[in-house]
Design a protein around this motif. Structure first.
Motif, PDB file in Angstrom:
ATOM      1  N   LEU A   5       9.598  -7.802   0.137  1.00  0.00           N
ATOM      2  CA  LEU A   5       8.174  -7.982  -0.151  1.00  0.00           C
ATOM      3  C   LEU A   5       7.521  -8.853   0.926  1.00  0.00           C
ATOM      4  O   LEU A   5       8.098  -9.813   1.369  1.00  0.00           O
ATOM      5  CB  LEU A   5       8.038  -8.653  -1.517  1.00  0.00           C
ATOM      6  CG  LEU A   5       6.648  -8.838  -2.075  1.00  0.00           C
ATOM      7  CD1 LEU A   5       6.022  -7.509  -2.439  1.00  0.00           C
ATOM      8  CD2 LEU A   5       6.710  -9.712  -3.313  1.00  0.00           C
ATOM      9  N   GLY A   6       6.328  -8.456   1.331  1.00  0.00           N
ATOM     10  CA  GLY A   6       5.588  -9.332   2.233  1.00  0.00           C
ATOM     11  C   GLY A   6       5.532  -8.825   3.652  1.00  0.00           C
ATOM     12  O   GLY A   6       6.043  -7.760   3.969  1.00  0.00           O
ATOM     13  N   ASP A   7       4.892  -9.598   4.501  1.00  0.00           N
ATOM     14  CA  ASP A   7       4.669  -9.171   5.880  1.00  0.00           C
ATOM     15  C   ASP A   7       5.939  -9.231   6.717  1.00  0.00           C
ATOM     16  O   ASP A   7       6.777 -10.096   6.547  1.00  0.00           O
ATOM     17  CB  ASP A   7       3.644 -10.103   6.551  1.00  0.00           C
ATOM     18  CG  ASP A   7       2.277  -9.933   5.939  1.00  0.00           C
ATOM     19  OD1 ASP A   7       2.065  -8.940   5.222  1.00  0.00           O
ATOM     20  OD2 ASP A   7       1.430 -10.803   6.181  1.00  0.00           O
ATOM     21  N   SER A  65      -1.213  -2.076   1.725  1.00  0.00           N
ATOM     22  CA  SER A  65      -1.792  -3.350   1.291  1.00  0.00           C
ATOM     23  C   SER A  65      -1.673  -3.477  -0.230  1.00  0.00           C
ATOM     24  O   SER A  65      -1.876  -4.557  -0.790  1.00  0.00           O
ATOM     25  CB  SER A  65      -3.251  -3.455   1.731  1.00  0.00           C
ATOM     26  OG  SER A  65      -3.991  -2.398   1.180  1.00  0.00           O
ATOM     27  N   ASN A  66      -1.334  -2.387  -0.899  1.00  0.00           N
ATOM     28  CA  ASN A  66      -1.162  -2.425  -2.359  1.00  0.00           C
ATOM     29  C   ASN A  66       0.245  -2.838  -2.797  1.00  0.00           C
ATOM     30  O   ASN A  66       0.501  -2.980  -3.987  1.00  0.00           O
ATOM     31  CB  ASN A  66      -1.460  -1.041  -2.949  1.00  0.00           C
ATOM     32  CG  ASN A  66      -2.958  -0.787  -3.032  1.00  0.00           C
ATOM     33  OD1 ASN A  66      -3.709  -1.648  -3.439  1.00  0.00           O
ATOM     34  ND2 ASN A  66      -3.377   0.396  -2.631  1.00  0.00           N
ATOM     35  N   GLY A  70       2.200   5.533  -1.116  1.00  0.00           N
ATOM     36  CA  GLY A  70       2.728   6.884  -0.873  1.00  0.00           C
ATOM     37  C   GLY A  70       3.264   7.070   0.535  1.00  0.00           C
ATOM     38  O   GLY A  70       3.040   6.246   1.429  1.00  0.00           O
ATOM     39  N   THR A  71       3.987   8.147   0.712  1.00  0.00           N
ATOM     40  CA  THR A  71       4.465   8.597   2.025  1.00  0.00           C
ATOM     41  C   THR A  71       3.783   9.938   2.292  1.00  0.00           C
ATOM     42  O   THR A  71       3.722  10.775   1.388  1.00  0.00           O
ATOM     43  CB  THR A  71       5.998   8.810   1.976  1.00  0.00           C
ATOM     44  OG1 THR A  71       6.644   7.554   1.755  1.00  0.00           O
ATOM     45  CG2 THR A  71       6.525   9.442   3.260  1.00  0.00           C
ATOM     46  N   TYR A 112     -11.418   4.438  -7.746  1.00  0.00           N
ATOM     47  CA  TYR A 112     -10.953   4.180  -6.386  1.00  0.00           C
ATOM     48  C   TYR A 112      -9.844   3.136  -6.405  1.00  0.00           C
ATOM     49  O   TYR A 112     -10.078   1.980  -6.749  1.00  0.00           O
ATOM     50  CB  TYR A 112     -12.125   3.695  -5.517  1.00  0.00           C
ATOM     51  CG  TYR A 112     -11.813   3.611  -4.043  1.00  0.00           C
ATOM     52  CD1 TYR A 112     -11.623   4.762  -3.286  1.00  0.00           C
ATOM     53  CD2 TYR A 112     -11.704   2.378  -3.397  1.00  0.00           C
ATOM     54  CE1 TYR A 112     -11.336   4.682  -1.924  1.00  0.00           C
ATOM     55  CE2 TYR A 112     -11.430   2.298  -2.036  1.00  0.00           C
ATOM     56  CZ  TYR A 112     -11.249   3.458  -1.308  1.00  0.00           C
ATOM     57  OH  TYR A 112     -10.981   3.383   0.035  1.00  0.00           O
ATOM     58  N   ILE A 113      -8.637   3.590  -6.072  1.00  0.00           N
ATOM     59  CA  ILE A 113      -7.497   2.652  -6.030  1.00  0.00           C
ATOM     60  C   ILE A 113      -7.437   1.962  -4.679  1.00  0.00           C
ATOM     61  O   ILE A 113      -6.982   0.834  -4.554  1.00  0.00           O
ATOM     62  CB  ILE A 113      -6.159   3.423  -6.228  1.00  0.00           C
ATOM     63  CG1 ILE A 113      -6.178   4.297  -7.473  1.00  0.00           C
ATOM     64  CG2 ILE A 113      -4.986   2.453  -6.284  1.00  0.00           C
ATOM     65  CD1 ILE A 113      -4.959   5.208  -7.583  1.00  0.00           C
ATOM     66  N   GLY A 114      -7.870   2.693  -3.621  1.00  0.00           N
ATOM     67  CA  GLY A 114      -7.712   2.152  -2.263  1.00  0.00           C
ATOM     68  C   GLY A 114      -6.366   2.531  -1.691  1.00  0.00           C
ATOM     69  O   GLY A 114      -5.860   1.895  -0.772  1.00  0.00           O
TER      70      GLY A 114
END
Ligand code: AHM
Ligand code: MG
Length: 337
Positions: free
Chosen positions: A56-58, A125-126, A134-135, A248-250
């Protein structure tokens, strides 16, 4: 003994399709099964993203688009590249995460007639907020000669040349949806057997829909035509087919998957400061446009059919409007206008 009819797995489905075309070589089916395998591996990591600190994370780097790269993006990118490189059906890959194309260039890969373009983990970003991601993938037949390494020309093809395109949605369940010219089919991952099973055969996007999906926060910087269309959506009444609902989920895979099933329109227009919008023509717009068109919907960049845009470079962006036929026809900005 009576055996009840089982649901077809992705492998069984692609093989059954193949049986109907004795002349087919099975390469596309093999390629789709390889992508399915990578998707299952990515799914395992996506599912435990909240548990594992180092996933998780950057990742601490920035990709070629200048955006933060999440660790899961890297994992997904590496999985897809490695499965396709180790397989025998793909000559090379173009990825949203990589500056340049990746040419596999070995004896077996050079014999492969297909190349793959992909956005390994869209909507990343989600990830940190446990929302759908998604892919996305697109398969093209290469234009460079077989027995040679693939080249950039193989990837810079118009969407009308797409052979197959699809997405994997990591949502409340995981699904793989893919389209060829013959149709769009959706497979839900059955975790008990670890297989994608045909759950949504012959998907069609309803001609009429009531959902519009757009980042409303950008409203002030959309063109006058887009704002007029959004206003019309907002003020739809029962008398003229409304009321509409805004969702709108983004995460475009989630937003488009919902609209494909329920009927609706997805808009990512250009803005005053970013006239070409945000989404990438090759990794995001073309595959979704192809799927939507095969499912009976429409997709434009505001002035032309997305699939007819001639790509100039790998990472170019494009505005995107796609969805149910009648909603697209209502859109003031029509192809050719
Ligand atoms: P990404 O490829 O960096 O994840 O960005 C693409 C995503 C799409 O899934 C989504 O439709 C869009 O970005 C949302 O952008 P915005 O937050 O500007 O509305
Ligand atoms: Mg993306």
């Amino acid at each position: 003994m009576h055996t009840s009819r089982r649901v077809l797995t992705l492998d069984e489905f692609t093989i059954q399709e193949l049986r109907q075309f004795p002349a087919a070589t099975g390469e596309l089916s093999g390629l789709l099964r390889e992508i399915g395998l990578a998707a299952k591996r990515i799914n395992v990591e996506v599912n435990k993203a909240g548990l594992v600190d180092d996933i998780l994370g950057d990742a601490g780097s920035v990709n070629v688009q200048g955006e933060d790269v999440k660790k899961l993006d890297l994992f997904a990118n590496n999985q897809l590249i490695s499965v396709l490189r180790n397989g025998i059906y793909c000559a090379g890959v173009g990825s949203e995460e990589d500056d340049d194309i990746i040419v596999f260039d070995d004896e077996v890969s050079n014999r492969s007639k297909y190349v793959v373009l992909m956005d390994p983990l869209d909507g990343s970003s989600n990830i940190d907020v446990n929302t759908t991601i998604g892919t996305i993938f697109t398969v093209y037949r290469r234009v460079s000669p077989l027995e040679t390494p693939c080249t950039q020309k193989d990837f810079l093809q118009q969407g009308v040349k797409v052979v197959a395109a699809g997405y994997v949605i990591y949502g409340s369940s995981t699904m793989l949806v893919y389209a060829t010219r013959r149709g769009v089919n959706g497979f839900t991952l059955d975790p008990s057997i670890g297989e994608f099973c045909l759950s949504h055969p012959k998907m069609r996007c309803p001609d009429k829909g009531k959902i519009y999906s757009v980042n409303y926060g950008n409203y002030p910087s959309y063109s006058q035509e887009v704002r007029a269309y959004l206003d019309a959506c907002t003020y739809k009444t029962e008398e003229n087919g409304g009321p509409y609902t805004m969702r709108y989920i983004g995460s475009m895979v989630g937003d488009i998957h919902r609209n494909l099933i329920k009927g609706g329109i997805f808009l990512y227009p250009g803005t005053a400061s970013k006239p070409r919008g945000k989404l990438r023509l090759l990794y995001e717009c073309n595959p979704m446009a192809f799927i939507m068109e095969v499912a009976g919907g429409m997709a434009t960049d505001g002035t032309r059919r997305i699939l007819e845009v001639v790509p100039e470079h790998l990472h170019q962006r494009s505005p995107l409007f796609l969805g149910s036929k009648s909603m697209m026809e209502d859109l003031l900005i029509k192809p050719g206008n």
